[in-house]
Design an enzyme around this catalytic site. Structure first.
Site, PDB file in Angstrom:
ATOM      1  N   HIS A 246       0.847  -1.205   0.000  1.00 19.37           N
ATOM      2  CA  HIS A 246       0.000   0.000   0.000  1.00 19.37           C
ATOM      3  C   HIS A 246       0.886   1.259   0.000  1.00 19.37           C
ATOM      4  O   HIS A 246       0.700   2.146  -0.828  1.00 19.37           O
ATOM      5  CB  HIS A 246      -0.906  -0.058   1.242  1.00 19.37           C
ATOM      6  CG  HIS A 246      -1.695   1.180   1.511  1.00 19.37           C
ATOM      7  ND1 HIS A 246      -3.050   1.280   1.238  1.00 19.37           N
ATOM      8  CD2 HIS A 246      -1.342   2.366   2.067  1.00 19.37           C
ATOM      9  CE1 HIS A 246      -3.471   2.485   1.589  1.00 19.37           C
ATOM     10  NE2 HIS A 246      -2.463   3.157   2.099  1.00 19.37           N
ATOM     11  N   GLU A 247       1.859   1.308   0.914  1.00 17.25           N
ATOM     12  CA  GLU A 247       2.714   2.500   0.999  1.00 17.25           C
ATOM     13  C   GLU A 247       3.542   2.660  -0.279  1.00 17.25           C
ATOM     14  O   GLU A 247       3.720   3.768  -0.783  1.00 17.25           O
ATOM     15  CB  GLU A 247       3.635   2.447   2.222  1.00 17.25           C
ATOM     16  CG  GLU A 247       2.917   2.350   3.574  1.00 17.25           C
ATOM     17  CD  GLU A 247       1.821   3.381   3.787  1.00 17.25           C
ATOM     18  OE1 GLU A 247       1.854   4.436   3.129  1.00 17.25           O
ATOM     19  OE2 GLU A 247       0.913   3.123   4.608  1.00 17.25           O
TER      20      GLU A 247
ATOM     21  N   HIS B 236       1.526   4.147  -2.941  1.00 18.75           N
ATOM     22  CA  HIS B 236       1.333   5.595  -2.742  1.00 18.75           C
ATOM     23  C   HIS B 236       2.376   6.411  -3.515  1.00 18.75           C
ATOM     24  O   HIS B 236       2.106   7.530  -3.940  1.00 18.75           O
ATOM     25  CB  HIS B 236       1.446   5.962  -1.257  1.00 18.75           C
ATOM     26  CG  HIS B 236       0.127   5.944  -0.530  1.00 18.75           C
ATOM     27  ND1 HIS B 236      -1.035   6.451  -1.058  1.00 18.75           N
ATOM     28  CD2 HIS B 236      -0.195   5.483   0.711  1.00 18.75           C
ATOM     29  CE1 HIS B 236      -2.018   6.294  -0.180  1.00 18.75           C
ATOM     30  NE2 HIS B 236      -1.544   5.710   0.898  1.00 18.75           N
TER      31      HIS B 236
ATOM     32  N   GLU C 205      -5.799   6.558  -1.598  1.00 12.67           N
ATOM     33  CA  GLU C 205      -5.831   5.431  -0.668  1.00 12.67           C
ATOM     34  C   GLU C 205      -6.374   4.169  -1.344  1.00 12.67           C
ATOM     35  O   GLU C 205      -5.891   3.066  -1.093  1.00 12.67           O
ATOM     36  CB  GLU C 205      -6.686   5.776   0.556  1.00 12.67           C
ATOM     37  CG  GLU C 205      -6.110   6.872   1.422  1.00 12.67           C
ATOM     38  CD  GLU C 205      -4.721   6.555   1.967  1.00 12.67           C
ATOM     39  OE1 GLU C 205      -4.394   5.359   2.119  1.00 12.67           O
ATOM     40  OE2 GLU C 205      -3.963   7.498   2.226  1.00 12.67           O
TER      41      GLU C 205
ATOM     42  N   ASP D 260      -4.633   0.683  -1.835  1.00 12.90           N
ATOM     43  CA  ASP D 260      -5.202  -0.575  -1.313  1.00 12.90           C
ATOM     44  C   ASP D 260      -5.240  -1.658  -2.397  1.00 12.90           C
ATOM     45  O   ASP D 260      -4.854  -2.802  -2.160  1.00 12.90           O
ATOM     46  CB  ASP D 260      -6.633  -0.341  -0.796  1.00 12.90           C
ATOM     47  CG  ASP D 260      -6.651   0.258   0.604  1.00 12.90           C
ATOM     48  OD1 ASP D 260      -5.600   0.243   1.290  1.00 12.90           O
ATOM     49  OD2 ASP D 260      -7.723   0.748   1.028  1.00 12.90           O
TER      50      ASP D 260
HETATM   51 ZN   LIG Z   1      -2.402   5.193   2.691  1.00 16.13          ZN
END
Ligand SMILES: [Zn+2]
Length: 445
Positions: free
Chosen positions: A289-290, A293, A350, A354
């Site tokens: 997830h990070e 980003h 986000e 995800d």
């Molecule tokens: Zn996040």
């Protein structure tokens, strides 16, 4: 109330604030004075302890223009005074004793639906974490992650980064130049795990037993001073933006770094002796997830050195936007509570993270096992992922979250990404057209 409402009206919309270009307005002292001529800027900078500051990024110039208009209206001085008194009391409410704490909780109650205030010890722990996070964190990490946990996490990050790199070759909307530049950005990501190498020195902060208010004010003074001391100096790349006990992780685009706090390296996200599929569904997904980003609608606008910079061709950017719009539409359709839907553009980054993170974690886990897993292990991976978001939420809180928070509500942080993931439908034999096996899926990464 009138002051607060006027300032809120002049604030930039939360969706617009996610666009780094819309909150970048570099100016100097003269420019600041032109934006808000009635505010005594020289006095302000002297009083906060930074008289020499010359270069300033004004995130939302329109806000300051409106503020200037408000404070300069004839007959408004008493309103301004009342407003400032209110802001001071509101900020200090948690330290002023029972009557203030309870009155402040009445507002929390209305906004979130909470039925009872947190127990005193939890509020005390939170306040200590806020004031002395790295002193608290130092003790916290001794009893939690340890060297073994840190080593496993670092190995997992490498696996996730490897999965991202292999996937780049399959991303069909990129050209070779964008692919190579993305690889370069990936290579430059700095990873921080658990806690900082050098701990913050609190020796200039004086904490006593007489007054909670004085202690909290002293901690705020210390933090402000620490920040002001950075002006004009090179960036400290050792610094952590959250405290070690925090159950969270983040990607910082202007540093091109991923940071995983010790707090999230615990169950249900991670345990040194847990089955691998549980750790990958939990912490592995957070890592993916990070990492994603760094390449979401915000992160993609920063290059490998953290500079706001167009490093893709306009054709690749357009192709990205088209795929991102698919995700925005998908989440726009999700109901958070009653008639309140998620805001697909507020939650876009986000959700992209995800959807991408879940894929990367599974790919990395498979790679560790020669590219294939049995069906039971894949199911356990997805179950572990979903358990990370297991939660109870009151309707008021879901409504508030949907209207203000860039993270989708927990239900959709699970059902959104799995419905976009063909491996989930396969692992659980979902029929084509079932909610978790839709005809059209969104794919960015
Ligand atoms: Zn996040």
């Amino acid at each position: 109330m009138a002051m607060e409402t006027a300032l809120a009206r002049a604030s930039m919309d939360k969706v617009d604030r996610r666009d780094p270009k819309k909150v970048y307005h570099l100016t100097d002292r003269a420019g600041l004075k032109r934006t808000a001529p009635h505010f005594h800027w020289d006095t302000y900078f002297t009083e906060v302890g930074a008289p020499g500051v010359q270069t300033i990024n004004v995130l939302v110039p329109g806000f300051f223009t409106a503020m200037d208009r408000l404070i300069s209206q004839p007959g408004k001085l008493n309103d301004v005074k009342t407003y400032l008194r209110w802001k001071t009391v509101e900020a200090a409410a948690q330290t002023l004793g029972k009557a203030f704490v309870e009155e402040s909780f009445r507002l929390t109650k209305a906004l979130t639906g909470a039925k009872a205030i947190l127990p005193r010890w939890k509020r005390c722990a939170q306040m200590t974490d806020q004031a002395l996070g790295e002193a608290l964190g130092r003790s916290f990490v001794i009893t939690t992650i340890g060297d073994e946990g840190k080593a496993i996490a670092k190995d997992m990050i490498e696996g996730i980064e490897g999965a991202f790199e292999r996937n780049l070759a399959r991303v069909d909307w990129m050209d070779d130049a964008a692919r190579a530049a993305s690889k370069e950005k990936l290579r430059k990501i700095n990873n921080k795990v658990g806690y900082p190498d050098r701990w913050r020195d609190y020796s200039t902060m004086s904490i006593g037993k007489e007054s909670l208010l004085a202690n909290v004010a002293e901690a705020a003074r210390f933090e402000t001073q620490r920040d002001l001391d950075k002006i004009g100096k090179p960036v400290d790349r050792n610094e952590f933006g959250m405290t070690p006990p925090t159950v969270n992780a983040y990607y910082n685009p202007s540093m091109n770094e991923m940071v995983f706090l010790a707090g999230i390296m615990q169950a249900p996200f991670f345990k040194t002796d847990a089955p691998e599929e549980a750790n990958y569904g939990g912490l592995g997904m957070v890592m993916g997830h990070e990492l994603t980003h760094g390449f979401d609608d915000q992160g993609r606008q920063f290059d490998g050195n953290g500079n706001l910079n167009e490093w893709w061709s306009s054709g690749v950017s357009d192709a990205f936007k088209e795929r991102a719009e698919c995700v925005a539409k998908q989440y726009d359709g999700y109901i958070a509570v009653d008639d309140v839907k998620l805001n697909g553009h507020l939650t876009l980054g986000e959700n992209i993270a995800d959807i991408g993170g879940l894929k990367l974690a599974l790919a990395a886990l498979r790679q560790k096992h020669g590219g294939q897993l049995d069906a039971k292990t894949e199911q356990d991976f997805f179950v572990a992922f979903a358990q990370g978001w297991c939660t109870n939420q009151r309707p008021e809180s879901a409504r508030l979250q949907a209207q203000t928070n860039p993270h989708s509500t927990s239900q959709w942080r699970v059902n959104g990404p799995v419905s976009d993931n063909p491996d989930f439908a396969k692992a659980f034999s979902c029929q084509a057209g079932a909610p978790m096996a839709p005809q059209n899926r969104c794919t960015v990464w």
